[in-house]
Scaffold this motif. Structure first.
Motif, PDB file in Angstrom:
ATOM      1  N   ALA A 267      20.247  39.171 -64.986  1.00 36.87           N
ATOM      2  CA  ALA A 267      21.584  39.751 -64.877  1.00 36.87           C
ATOM      3  C   ALA A 267      21.846  40.761 -65.987  1.00 36.87           C
ATOM      4  CB  ALA A 267      22.640  38.642 -64.931  1.00 36.87           C
ATOM      5  N   GLU A 268      21.076  40.675 -67.073  1.00 39.31           N
ATOM      6  CA  GLU A 268      21.263  41.567 -68.228  1.00 39.31           C
ATOM      7  C   GLU A 268      20.874  42.994 -67.856  1.00 39.31           C
ATOM      8  OE1 GLU A 268      20.208  44.209 -70.927  1.00 39.31           O
ATOM      9  OE2 GLU A 268      18.487  43.077 -70.233  1.00 39.31           O
ATOM     10  N   ARG A 269      21.790  43.969 -68.075  1.00 42.02           N
ATOM     11  CA  ARG A 269      21.504  45.375 -67.740  1.00 42.02           C
ATOM     12  C   ARG A 269      21.965  46.314 -68.849  1.00 42.02           C
ATOM     13  NH1 ARG A 269      21.358  44.965 -62.055  1.00 42.02           N
ATOM     14  NH2 ARG A 269      20.434  42.903 -61.712  1.00 42.02           N
ATOM     15  N   ASP A 270      22.110  45.844 -70.070  1.00 43.60           N
ATOM     16  CA  ASP A 270      22.652  46.657 -71.155  1.00 43.60           C
ATOM     17  C   ASP A 270      21.603  47.662 -71.624  1.00 43.60           C
ATOM     18  OD1 ASP A 270      23.807  47.741 -73.394  1.00 43.60           O
ATOM     19  OD2 ASP A 270      24.260  45.831 -74.375  1.00 43.60           O
TER      20      ASP A 270
ATOM     21  N   GLU B  90      23.255  33.141 -72.533  1.00 44.05           N
ATOM     22  CA  GLU B  90      23.727  33.898 -71.369  1.00 44.05           C
ATOM     23  C   GLU B  90      25.128  34.425 -71.677  1.00 44.05           C
ATOM     24  OE1 GLU B  90      23.406  31.608 -67.845  1.00 44.05           O
ATOM     25  OE2 GLU B  90      21.263  31.216 -68.094  1.00 44.05           O
ATOM     26  N   GLU B  91      25.187  35.502 -72.447  1.00 42.27           N
ATOM     27  CA  GLU B  91      26.453  36.118 -72.826  1.00 42.27           C
ATOM     28  C   GLU B  91      26.425  37.587 -72.433  1.00 42.27           C
ATOM     29  OE1 GLU B  91      27.537  35.399 -76.877  1.00 42.27           O
ATOM     30  OE2 GLU B  91      26.799  33.326 -76.828  1.00 42.27           O
ATOM     31  N   PRO B  92      27.597  38.196 -72.176  1.00 44.57           N
ATOM     32  CA  PRO B  92      27.626  39.589 -71.709  1.00 44.57           C
ATOM     33  C   PRO B  92      26.990  40.567 -72.687  1.00 44.57           C
ATOM     34  CG  PRO B  92      29.760  38.525 -71.368  1.00 44.57           C
ATOM     35  CD  PRO B  92      28.934  37.583 -72.192  1.00 44.57           C
ATOM     36  N   ASP B  93      27.244  40.396 -73.984  1.00 47.55           N
ATOM     37  CA  ASP B  93      26.728  41.344 -74.975  1.00 47.55           C
ATOM     38  C   ASP B  93      25.414  40.812 -75.531  1.00 47.55           C
ATOM     39  OD1 ASP B  93      26.218  43.185 -76.942  1.00 47.55           O
ATOM     40  OD2 ASP B  93      28.261  43.217 -77.717  1.00 47.55           O
ATOM     41  N   VAL B  94      24.333  41.032 -74.781  1.00 48.38           N
ATOM     42  CA  VAL B  94      23.042  40.479 -75.162  1.00 48.38           C
ATOM     43  C   VAL B  94      22.541  41.092 -76.462  1.00 48.38           C
ATOM     44  CG1 VAL B  94      21.685  42.130 -73.812  1.00 48.38           C
ATOM     45  CG2 VAL B  94      20.742  39.884 -74.307  1.00 48.38           C
TER      46      VAL B  94
END
Length: 262
Positions: A106-109, A233-237
């Motif tokens: 899910a990570e796309r940063d 599993e956090e938004p700001d990886v």
């Protein structure tokens, strides 16, 4: 990004689009082809060691210690049974290293791509096809800069208790997806939710998996050499990775490539 780099990326994307229009059967989307081209270009140049200024830019007060070279022999984890792969939640090693892993996809940063590239971080990405969706180009970029891609099944279904055919479809199906996308068949499998049974191990062996990899919460308790860490599993990886690297450093450890040890 420099003007020259933008021009190069635009040219590669245009070329990928043209190839798709003319009927190339070897890829499924232009962004993925662009990621593959980027990987090919990066691998033709030896990466430079990060400078102290680079580490500071990513929030680290000091450079990470260099990991030892690849061991002469991989860890001899005991097999789970005749013909079955081992189940590994910790690597037996005296090296002062830990292993950073991330699940799902899910990570796309885009900043995380820059971080992996600039710090040469050895992260392992266990990907689920239904989660990654159209985002394989992002992971092609990460792989170009040293991250590895491993198997986390097609649909993130809990495998334990499923019949053999269903488990094989989940595992082998993702093996084929990743082979098609990246030209590799992963050696490592992480079962969703960490649940598995003997049928999982039989299906994994039949799909070419050499080890089933579990792990531990990266935020829980003191770290030890050989720990396989589950990335938060956090938004700001990128921010969570900085905190994790500081913690690894503070305990006298450094990241290493899991695939070098298993």
């Amino acid at each position: 990004m420099t003007a020259r780099a933008r021009t190069l990326l635009a040219g590669l994307l245009a070329s990928a689009l043209l190839t798709g229009v003319t009927g190339c059967a070897q890829s499924v989307d232009p962004i993925e082809r662009l990621g593959k081209k980027a990987a090919e270009r990066v691998r033709t140049h030896a990466p430079q060691r990060p400078t102290a200024a680079t580490y500071r830019r990513w929030g680290l007060a000091a450079p990470l210690a260099a990991a030892p070279g690849r061991p002469d022999r991989r860890a001899a984890a005991p097999a789970a049974g005749p013909g079955l792969p081992p189940v590994v939640d910790h690597v037996p090693t005296r090296d002062k290293v830990v292993f950073m892993t991330y699940d799902d996809g899910a990570e796309r940063d885009p900043r995380f791509v820059d971080m992996v590239r600039e710090l040469r971080l050895p992260v392992s990405m266990f990907l689920t096809d239904s989660v990654v969706g159209p985002g394989y180009g992002h992971f092609a970029q990460l792989r170009a800069f040293g991250a590895s891609v491993q198997n986390h099944t097609l649909d993130h279904t809990s495998l334990r208790g499923l019949p053999y055919a269903g488990q094989r479809a989940e595992i082998c199906g993702q093996q084929e997806k990743l082979r098609h996308r990246f030209g590799i068949r992963p050696r490592l499998l992480r079962p969703p939710y960490g649940t598995y049974d003997t049928t999982t191990l039989r299906a994994a062996a039949d799909c070419g998996v050499s080890a089933v990899v579990l792990g531990r919460d990266a935020d829980a308790g003191r770290l030890h050499p050989g720990d396989i860490l589950l990335g938060p599993e956090e938004p700001d990886v990128t921010a969570t990775m900085t905190r994790l690297l500081r913690r690894i450093q503070s305990q006298g450890l450094t990241p290493a490539r899991l695939e070098d040890y298993l």
